[in-house]
Design a protein around this motif. Structure first.
Motif, PDB file in Angstrom:
ATOM      1  N   TRP A  69     -25.039  52.958  23.076  1.00  0.00           N
ATOM      2  CA  TRP A  69     -25.713  53.401  24.115  1.00  0.00           C
ATOM      3  C   TRP A  69     -25.274  55.038  24.271  1.00  0.00           C
ATOM      4  CZ3 TRP A  69     -29.104  50.899  27.115  1.00  0.00           C
ATOM      5  CH2 TRP A  69     -29.160  49.623  27.039  1.00  0.00           C
ATOM      6  N   LYS A  70     -26.335  55.708  24.923  1.00  0.00           N
ATOM      7  CA  LYS A  70     -25.941  57.245  25.148  1.00  0.00           C
ATOM      8  C   LYS A  70     -26.002  57.192  26.690  1.00  0.00           C
ATOM      9  CE  LYS A  70     -28.928  60.336  25.675  1.00  0.00           C
ATOM     10  NZ  LYS A  70     -29.365  61.784  25.705  1.00  0.00           N
ATOM     11  N   LEU A  71     -25.051  58.218  27.296  1.00  0.00           N
ATOM     12  CA  LEU A  71     -25.033  58.558  28.534  1.00  0.00           C
ATOM     13  C   LEU A  71     -25.708  59.908  28.530  1.00  0.00           C
ATOM     14  CD1 LEU A  71     -21.702  56.881  29.188  1.00  0.00           C
ATOM     15  CD2 LEU A  71     -23.638  56.402  30.681  1.00  0.00           C
ATOM     16  N   VAL A  80     -28.608  70.357  20.202  1.00  0.00           N
ATOM     17  CA  VAL A  80     -27.582  69.889  19.677  1.00  0.00           C
ATOM     18  C   VAL A  80     -26.335  70.017  20.965  1.00  0.00           C
ATOM     19  CG1 VAL A  80     -25.280  69.695  18.241  1.00  0.00           C
ATOM     20  CG2 VAL A  80     -27.823  70.046  17.288  1.00  0.00           C
ATOM     21  N   GLU A  81     -25.935  68.869  21.402  1.00  0.00           N
ATOM     22  CA  GLU A  81     -24.613  69.004  22.141  1.00  0.00           C
ATOM     23  C   GLU A  81     -23.380  68.129  21.779  1.00  0.00           C
ATOM     24  OE1 GLU A  81     -26.499  65.749  25.352  1.00  0.00           O
ATOM     25  OE2 GLU A  81     -27.538  67.433  25.014  1.00  0.00           O
ATOM     26  N   PRO A  82     -22.169  68.464  21.921  1.00  0.00           N
ATOM     27  CA  PRO A  82     -21.020  67.808  21.403  1.00  0.00           C
ATOM     28  C   PRO A  82     -20.470  66.845  22.483  1.00  0.00           C
ATOM     29  CG  PRO A  82     -20.262  70.057  22.135  1.00  0.00           C
ATOM     30  CD  PRO A  82     -22.044  69.972  22.293  1.00  0.00           C
ATOM     31  N   GLU A  83     -20.223  65.786  21.947  1.00  0.00           N
ATOM     32  CA  GLU A  83     -19.856  64.509  22.904  1.00  0.00           C
ATOM     33  C   GLU A  83     -18.750  63.739  22.419  1.00  0.00           C
ATOM     34  OE1 GLU A  83     -22.932  62.134  24.525  1.00  0.00           O
ATOM     35  OE2 GLU A  83     -24.601  63.686  24.198  1.00  0.00           O
ATOM     36  N   ILE A  84     -17.980  63.090  23.038  1.00  0.00           N
ATOM     37  CA  ILE A  84     -17.003  62.476  22.820  1.00  0.00           C
ATOM     38  C   ILE A  84     -17.571  60.972  22.761  1.00  0.00           C
ATOM     39  CG2 ILE A  84     -14.604  60.991  23.323  1.00  0.00           C
ATOM     40  CD1 ILE A  84     -13.730  63.813  24.771  1.00  0.00           C
ATOM     41  N   GLY A  85     -17.425  60.147  21.519  1.00  0.00           N
ATOM     42  CA  GLY A  85     -18.125  58.829  21.438  1.00  0.00           C
ATOM     43  C   GLY A  85     -16.707  57.694  21.452  1.00  0.00           C
ATOM     44  N   LEU A  86     -17.113  56.601  22.032  1.00  0.00           N
ATOM     45  CA  LEU A  86     -15.974  55.715  22.071  1.00  0.00           C
ATOM     46  C   LEU A  86     -16.895  54.243  21.659  1.00  0.00           C
ATOM     47  CD1 LEU A  86     -14.972  56.225  25.786  1.00  0.00           C
ATOM     48  CD2 LEU A  86     -13.487  56.855  23.709  1.00  0.00           C
ATOM     49  N   ARG A  87     -15.899  54.022  20.388  1.00  0.00           N
ATOM     50  CA  ARG A  87     -16.635  52.449  20.061  1.00  0.00           C
ATOM     51  C   ARG A  87     -15.684  51.331  20.525  1.00  0.00           C
ATOM     52  NH1 ARG A  87     -19.682  52.167  15.904  1.00  0.00           N
ATOM     53  NH2 ARG A  87     -19.138  54.464  14.898  1.00  0.00           N
ATOM     54  N   ARG A 115     -19.208  53.329  34.108  1.00  0.00           N
ATOM     55  CA  ARG A 115     -20.168  53.342  34.933  1.00  0.00           C
ATOM     56  C   ARG A 115     -21.478  52.704  34.065  1.00  0.00           C
ATOM     57  NH1 ARG A 115     -24.219  56.605  34.880  1.00  0.00           N
ATOM     58  NH2 ARG A 115     -23.368  58.309  33.642  1.00  0.00           N
ATOM     59  N   LEU A 116     -21.456  53.178  32.875  1.00  0.00           N
ATOM     60  CA  LEU A 116     -22.556  52.323  31.858  1.00  0.00           C
ATOM     61  C   LEU A 116     -22.175  50.923  32.143  1.00  0.00           C
ATOM     62  CD1 LEU A 116     -24.689  52.321  29.640  1.00  0.00           C
ATOM     63  CD2 LEU A 116     -22.603  52.548  28.169  1.00  0.00           C
ATOM     64  N   ALA A 117     -21.250  50.379  31.997  1.00  0.00           N
ATOM     65  CA  ALA A 117     -21.184  48.984  32.055  1.00  0.00           C
ATOM     66  C   ALA A 117     -21.565  48.189  33.198  1.00  0.00           C
ATOM     67  CB  ALA A 117     -19.401  48.541  31.898  1.00  0.00           C
ATOM     68  N   ARG A 118     -21.225  49.162  34.411  1.00  0.00           N
ATOM     69  CA  ARG A 118     -21.716  48.472  35.895  1.00  0.00           C
ATOM     70  C   ARG A 118     -23.336  48.482  35.788  1.00  0.00           C
ATOM     71  NH1 ARG A 118     -17.080  51.275  37.414  1.00  0.00           N
ATOM     72  NH2 ARG A 118     -18.317  53.192  37.927  1.00  0.00           N
ATOM     73  N   GLU A 119     -23.852  49.611  35.302  1.00  0.00           N
ATOM     74  CA  GLU A 119     -25.544  49.910  35.296  1.00  0.00           C
ATOM     75  C   GLU A 119     -26.152  48.718  34.288  1.00  0.00           C
ATOM     76  OE1 GLU A 119     -27.283  53.633  34.882  1.00  0.00           O
ATOM     77  OE2 GLU A 119     -25.833  54.696  35.847  1.00  0.00           O
ATOM     78  N   LEU A 120     -25.440  48.549  33.277  1.00  0.00           N
ATOM     79  CA  LEU A 120     -26.023  47.461  32.430  1.00  0.00           C
ATOM     80  C   LEU A 120     -26.016  46.040  33.304  1.00  0.00           C
ATOM     81  CD1 LEU A 120     -24.729  48.242  28.956  1.00  0.00           C
ATOM     82  CD2 LEU A 120     -26.854  48.675  29.765  1.00  0.00           C
ATOM     83  N   LEU A 149     -21.293  51.728  20.055  1.00  0.00           N
ATOM     84  CA  LEU A 149     -20.866  53.082  20.108  1.00  0.00           C
ATOM     85  C   LEU A 149     -21.493  53.752  21.318  1.00  0.00           C
ATOM     86  CD1 LEU A 149     -19.502  55.684  18.923  1.00  0.00           C
ATOM     87  CD2 LEU A 149     -21.643  56.210  18.036  1.00  0.00           C
ATOM     88  N   VAL A 150     -20.531  54.323  22.209  1.00  0.00           N
ATOM     89  CA  VAL A 150     -21.217  54.744  23.422  1.00  0.00           C
ATOM     90  C   VAL A 150     -20.754  56.489  23.415  1.00  0.00           C
ATOM     91  CG1 VAL A 150     -20.880  55.057  25.922  1.00  0.00           C
ATOM     92  CG2 VAL A 150     -20.615  52.745  24.830  1.00  0.00           C
ATOM     93  N   ILE A 151     -21.783  57.196  23.193  1.00  0.00           N
ATOM     94  CA  ILE A 151     -21.549  58.635  23.263  1.00  0.00           C
ATOM     95  C   ILE A 151     -21.775  59.199  24.953  1.00  0.00           C
ATOM     96  CG2 ILE A 151     -22.323  59.141  21.307  1.00  0.00           C
ATOM     97  CD1 ILE A 151     -25.135  59.912  22.174  1.00  0.00           C
ATOM     98  N   THR A 152     -20.668  59.840  25.503  1.00  0.00           N
ATOM     99  CA  THR A 152     -20.447  59.765  26.579  1.00  0.00           C
ATOM    100  C   THR A 152     -20.799  60.933  27.476  1.00  0.00           C
ATOM    101  OG1 THR A 152     -18.266  60.730  26.384  1.00  0.00           O
ATOM    102  CG2 THR A 152     -18.326  58.375  26.662  1.00  0.00           C
ATOM    103  N   GLY A 153     -21.926  61.531  26.776  1.00  0.00           N
ATOM    104  CA  GLY A 153     -22.399  62.867  27.594  1.00  0.00           C
ATOM    105  C   GLY A 153     -22.031  64.148  26.949  1.00  0.00           C
ATOM    106  N   GLY A 154     -22.997  65.325  27.127  1.00  0.00           N
ATOM    107  CA  GLY A 154     -22.942  66.599  26.487  1.00  0.00           C
ATOM    108  C   GLY A 154     -21.769  67.166  27.315  1.00  0.00           C
ATOM    109  N   LEU A 155     -20.797  67.746  26.462  1.00  0.00           N
ATOM    110  CA  LEU A 155     -19.793  68.446  27.113  1.00  0.00           C
ATOM    111  C   LEU A 155     -19.981  70.125  27.113  1.00  0.00           C
ATOM    112  CD1 LEU A 155     -16.792  66.995  25.395  1.00  0.00           C
ATOM    113  CD2 LEU A 155     -17.706  66.390  27.653  1.00  0.00           C
TER     114      LEU A 155
END
Length: 263
Positions: free
Chosen positions: A57-59, A101-108, A209-214, A226-232
């Motif tokens: 998912w992407k945020l 392009v935007e840099p993001e921290i991804g969490l797997r 927050r993503l988990a709650r929305e889902l 893989l969740v990319i957590t938003g552009g920094l």
């Protein structure tokens, strides 16, 4: 509008496949947010029918800098598919005709995360994260000139284009992800800077927050997602023949780079 969600999704899908853009207002008007997500789900159905599979998912708009850049007042979400994944240094697909392009921290995730049955917070998320990764999201809007509102952007899968997944960040404590610094550059100049805290206050909070929305949609995050957590930083245009990179670091401790290019 008189068109069904399926017809609107087909219009978006056809434009994306052809590498062309559309006027958002003329194409779908301004649906309510529930209808926008219904269009997004129908669009995903077309991707799955074409052989793609969901890998995460992407945020969108978790940072103030991105909300300010695009005139959006709150975050949204969208699925990622295997077609969207790139390695560091890869070229974006030619169908992405206005990539940014935007840099993001991804969490797997190593195990599933389900907010339907128990509360989820940053500590819950940290317990199921396999690793954090340096990522560059390549956003691509179906809407000409990136002219859209929240609902139109949500229907268009939150402008999800592709994602360059770089090296794993050598963090020893996921709670410290909010202090990771990032610098977006084109090889000669810095285009933007940010820190992990710019994503919803903390990347782990963004996933919670993503988990709650889902959960509100009767869904959960799956093992391996893989969740990319938003552009920094603000999103920067990737020009033809160009290459953009981001450096993620914690001072002198370590520095990790991920890049993407456009042929």
């Amino acid at each position: 509008m008189n068109q069904t969600t399926a017809q609107l999704a087909e219009a978006i899908w056809a434009a994306r496949q052809a590498g062309r853009t559309l006027d958002a207002e003329a194409t779908i008007g301004t649906p309510d947010l529930a209808t926008a997500y219904a269009i997004q789900r129908a669009l995903l159905g077309l991707r799955l029918a074409a052989g793609e599979r969901v890998v995460g998912w992407k945020l969108g708009y978790t940072s103030e800098v991105m909300r300010r850049q695009m005139g959006i007042d709150r975050p949204n979400i969208g699925p990622l598919t295997d077609w969207m994944l790139l390695g560091s240094g890869d070229a974006v697909h030619e169908r992405l005709v206005q990539p940014r392009v935007e840099p993001e921290i991804g969490l797997r995730l190593k195990t599933a995360l389900d907010a339907r049955h128990a509360p989820v917070d940053r500590h819950t998320v940290a317990a199921v994260v396999e690793g954090a990764y340096a990522c560059l999201e390549v956003v691509h809007s179906t809407w000409t000139g990136y002219r859209f509102n929240l609902e139109q952007n949500t229907a268009d899968n939150s402008s999800a284009g592709q994602v360059a997944v770089g090296p794993r960040l050598p963090v020893t404590d996921l709670m410290a992800l909010d202090t990771v610094a990032v610098r977006l550059h084109d090889g000669s100049r810095t285009l933007g800077q940010g820190v992990g805290a710019d994503a919803d206050g903390h990347p782990l909070d963004a996933v919670a927050r993503l988990a709650r929305e889902l959960a509100a949609m009767d869904r959960r995050l799956e093992a391996g997602d893989l969740v990319i957590t938003g552009g920094l930083t603000a999103a920067c245009a990737l020009e033809v023949g160009g290459r953009l990179s981001a450096v993620f670091s914690t001072g002198a401790a370590w520095s990790i780079e991920v890049a993407v290019q456009r042929p």
